[in-house]
Design a protein around this motif. Structure first.
Motif, PDB file in Angstrom:
ATOM      1  N   GLU A 114      -3.055   3.741  -6.069  1.00 23.66           N
ATOM      2  CA  GLU A 114      -4.241   2.901  -6.129  1.00 23.66           C
ATOM      3  C   GLU A 114      -4.081   1.801  -5.090  1.00 23.66           C
ATOM      4  OE1 GLU A 114      -6.157   0.622  -9.788  1.00 23.66           O
ATOM      5  OE2 GLU A 114      -4.147  -0.094  -9.357  1.00 23.66           O
ATOM      6  N   ASN A 115      -5.162   1.519  -4.378  1.00 24.22           N
ATOM      7  CA  ASN A 115      -5.096   0.393  -3.450  1.00 24.22           C
ATOM      8  C   ASN A 115      -6.387  -0.409  -3.529  1.00 24.22           C
ATOM      9  OD1 ASN A 115      -7.008   1.397  -1.375  1.00 24.22           O
ATOM     10  ND2 ASN A 115      -5.441   2.961  -1.088  1.00 24.22           N
ATOM     11  N   LYS A 124       2.150  -5.640  -1.068  1.00 25.97           N
ATOM     12  CA  LYS A 124       0.969  -6.417  -0.689  1.00 25.97           C
ATOM     13  C   LYS A 124       1.073  -6.764   0.786  1.00 25.97           C
ATOM     14  CE  LYS A 124       0.091 -10.978  -1.668  1.00 25.97           C
ATOM     15  NZ  LYS A 124      -0.195 -12.126  -2.524  1.00 25.97           N
ATOM     16  N   ILE A 157      -3.461  -4.458  -1.313  1.00 32.01           N
ATOM     17  CA  ILE A 157      -2.457  -4.221  -2.350  1.00 32.01           C
ATOM     18  C   ILE A 157      -2.424  -2.728  -2.642  1.00 32.01           C
ATOM     19  CG2 ILE A 157      -1.790  -4.664  -4.749  1.00 32.01           C
ATOM     20  CD1 ILE A 157      -3.185  -7.382  -4.491  1.00 32.01           C
ATOM     21  N   ASP A 158      -1.210  -2.171  -2.682  1.00 35.33           N
ATOM     22  CA  ASP A 158      -1.030  -0.742  -2.915  1.00 35.33           C
ATOM     23  C   ASP A 158      -0.020  -0.549  -4.046  1.00 35.33           C
ATOM     24  OD1 ASP A 158      -0.339   2.070  -2.650  1.00 35.33           O
ATOM     25  OD2 ASP A 158      -1.224   1.972  -0.661  1.00 35.33           O
ATOM     26  N   ASN A 159      -0.414   0.196  -5.090  1.00 35.90           N
ATOM     27  CA  ASN A 159       0.458   0.537  -6.218  1.00 35.90           C
ATOM     28  C   ASN A 159       0.611   2.046  -6.247  1.00 35.90           C
ATOM     29  OD1 ASN A 159       0.466  -2.182  -7.341  1.00 35.90           O
ATOM     30  ND2 ASN A 159      -1.650  -1.760  -7.892  1.00 35.90           N
ATOM     31  N   ARG A 160       1.848   2.509  -6.396  1.00 35.58           N
ATOM     32  CA  ARG A 160       2.090   3.953  -6.432  1.00 35.58           C
ATOM     33  C   ARG A 160       3.159   4.292  -7.455  1.00 35.58           C
ATOM     34  NH1 ARG A 160       0.402   6.706  -1.361  1.00 35.58           N
ATOM     35  NH2 ARG A 160      -0.725   5.131  -0.207  1.00 35.58           N
ATOM     36  N   GLU A 161       3.005   5.482  -8.063  1.00 34.28           N
ATOM     37  CA  GLU A 161       4.000   6.026  -8.980  1.00 34.28           C
ATOM     38  C   GLU A 161       3.991   7.531  -8.834  1.00 34.28           C
ATOM     39  OE1 GLU A 161       4.114   6.789 -13.645  1.00 34.28           O
ATOM     40  OE2 GLU A 161       4.367   4.671 -13.145  1.00 34.28           O
ATOM     41  N   ASP A 187       6.890  -5.140  -6.618  1.00 34.51           N
ATOM     42  CA  ASP A 187       7.623  -4.428  -7.660  1.00 34.51           C
ATOM     43  C   ASP A 187       8.282  -3.211  -7.040  1.00 34.51           C
ATOM     44  OD1 ASP A 187       8.594  -3.761 -10.163  1.00 34.51           O
ATOM     45  OD2 ASP A 187       6.684  -3.036 -10.943  1.00 34.51           O
ATOM     46  N   TRP A 188       9.467  -2.863  -7.515  1.00 37.61           N
ATOM     47  CA  TRP A 188      10.214  -1.701  -7.007  1.00 37.61           C
ATOM     48  C   TRP A 188      11.102  -1.242  -8.147  1.00 37.61           C
ATOM     49  CZ3 TRP A 188      10.019   0.103  -1.880  1.00 37.61           C
ATOM     50  CH2 TRP A 188      10.932   1.088  -1.541  1.00 37.61           C
ATOM     51  N   TYR A 208       8.256   3.895  -8.926  1.00 37.72           N
ATOM     52  CA  TYR A 208       6.999   3.186  -8.720  1.00 37.72           C
ATOM     53  C   TYR A 208       7.251   1.876  -7.992  1.00 37.72           C
ATOM     54  CZ  TYR A 208       8.300   0.562 -12.944  1.00 37.72           C
ATOM     55  OH  TYR A 208       8.955  -0.210 -13.870  1.00 37.72           O
ATOM     56  N   SER A 243       4.915  -1.667  -5.956  1.00 36.22           N
ATOM     57  CA  SER A 243       3.686  -2.337  -5.535  1.00 36.22           C
ATOM     58  C   SER A 243       3.997  -3.126  -4.281  1.00 36.22           C
ATOM     59  CB  SER A 243       3.186  -3.313  -6.611  1.00 36.22           C
ATOM     60  OG  SER A 243       2.843  -2.627  -7.781  1.00 36.22           O
TER      61      SER A 243
END
Length: 193
Positions: free
Chosen positions: A25-26, A150, A165-169, A97-98, A146, A148
Motif C-alpha cells: 500500500e502506498n 517514508k 509512504i509505502d507499507n509492504r508485507e 518500521d522494519w 514487513y 514501512s
C-alpha cells in the motif's frame, strides 16, 4: 454448462487460496502551493532516517544506502545536485518500521465432541451434553517480512513539498521490497513535474 462453471469456480478458489499473502500500500501527498514545474534541482540526503524501534536485523545501513543510490536514476526530470545549500528541493528517505512475523498454519483440523452426563434421575435416565473442541494436526510456519518507508521532499526553506509512504508485507526479504518501494517513490516524485 453448469458443471463447467462449477469446475472453473472451484479452480479459481483453489488458485486464490494457494497464492502467498502479499500486502502493498502506498500513499502520496503533494503540496499544491509548490510549483514543481519551475523547480530544477534536488538534493538527496546521503543518510537514511530511522524511526525509534527500527531494528535492521537482516541488512546493514550500507545495503539500504546503496539501494537509494542505485535508484536515483529514476529521478529523471530533476537535476540531482551534490550541494544542499544551492538546491530547490531536499529529498529524504526514512524507515518507519522494519520487522518480521511468523504465522503457524495447521495442515488439518477437525471438530470432535466430548460427551458428558449433565443429569441423571433416580431411574437411571441420563441427559447428555456434547461439547465441541478442535483437533489440530501438524503444520508449518509461514514467515512474513514487513516494513514501512517514508519519502519526504522539502523546499530549501523548510516547507514540506511532497510525501510518499509505502507499507509492504510478504513472504519475501525486506530488502527486495524496500528496493521496489524506493524505486516507486522516485518514479512517483518524478511525476510531480
Amino acid at each position: 454448462m453448469k458443471i463447467l462453471g462449477r469446475i472453473l469456480g472451484l479452480m479459481t478458489i483453489a488458485i486464490f487460496f494457494s497464492m502467498p499473502a502479499v500486502f502493498a500500500e502506498n500513499v502520496e501527498w503533494e503540496n499544491k502551493g509548490v510549483d514543481f514545474k519551475s523547480i530544477k534541482t534536488v538534493y538527496i540526503e546521503p543518510e537514511i532516517e530511522y524511526y525509534d524501534g527500527v531494528n535492521l536485523f537482516d541488512v546493514t545501513n550500507a545495503d539500504l544506502l546503496n539501494i537509494v543510490k542505485e535508484n536515483q536514476k529514476y529521478v529523471k526530470k530533476y537535476k540531482i545536485v551534490p550541494n544542499k545549500e544551492t538546491t530547490d528541493l531536499i529529498l529524504k528517505v526514512s524507515v518507519m518500521d522494519w520487522n518480521k512475523r511468523d504465522e503457524y498454519m495447521y495442515k488439518y483440523t477437525d471438530i470432535a465432541y466430548d460427551t458428558t452426563v449433565t443429569y441423571e434421575d433416580e431411574y437411571g435416565n441420563k441427559a447428555y451434553t456434547k461439547t465441541p473442541y478442535v483437533n489440530e494436526y501438524g503444520g508449518y510456519y509461514k514467515h512474513y517480512d514487513y516494513f514501512s518507508m517514508k519519502g519526504t521532499v522539502m523546499t530549501n526553506d523548510g516547507y514540506v513539498a511532497y510525501i510518499y509512504i509505502d507499507n509492504r508485507e510478504a513472504q519475501k526479504d525486506n530488502i527486495n521490497m524496500f528496493e521496489r518501494a524506493v524505486k516507486n517513490f522516485f518514479k512517483k516524485f518524478n511525476g510531480t513535474k
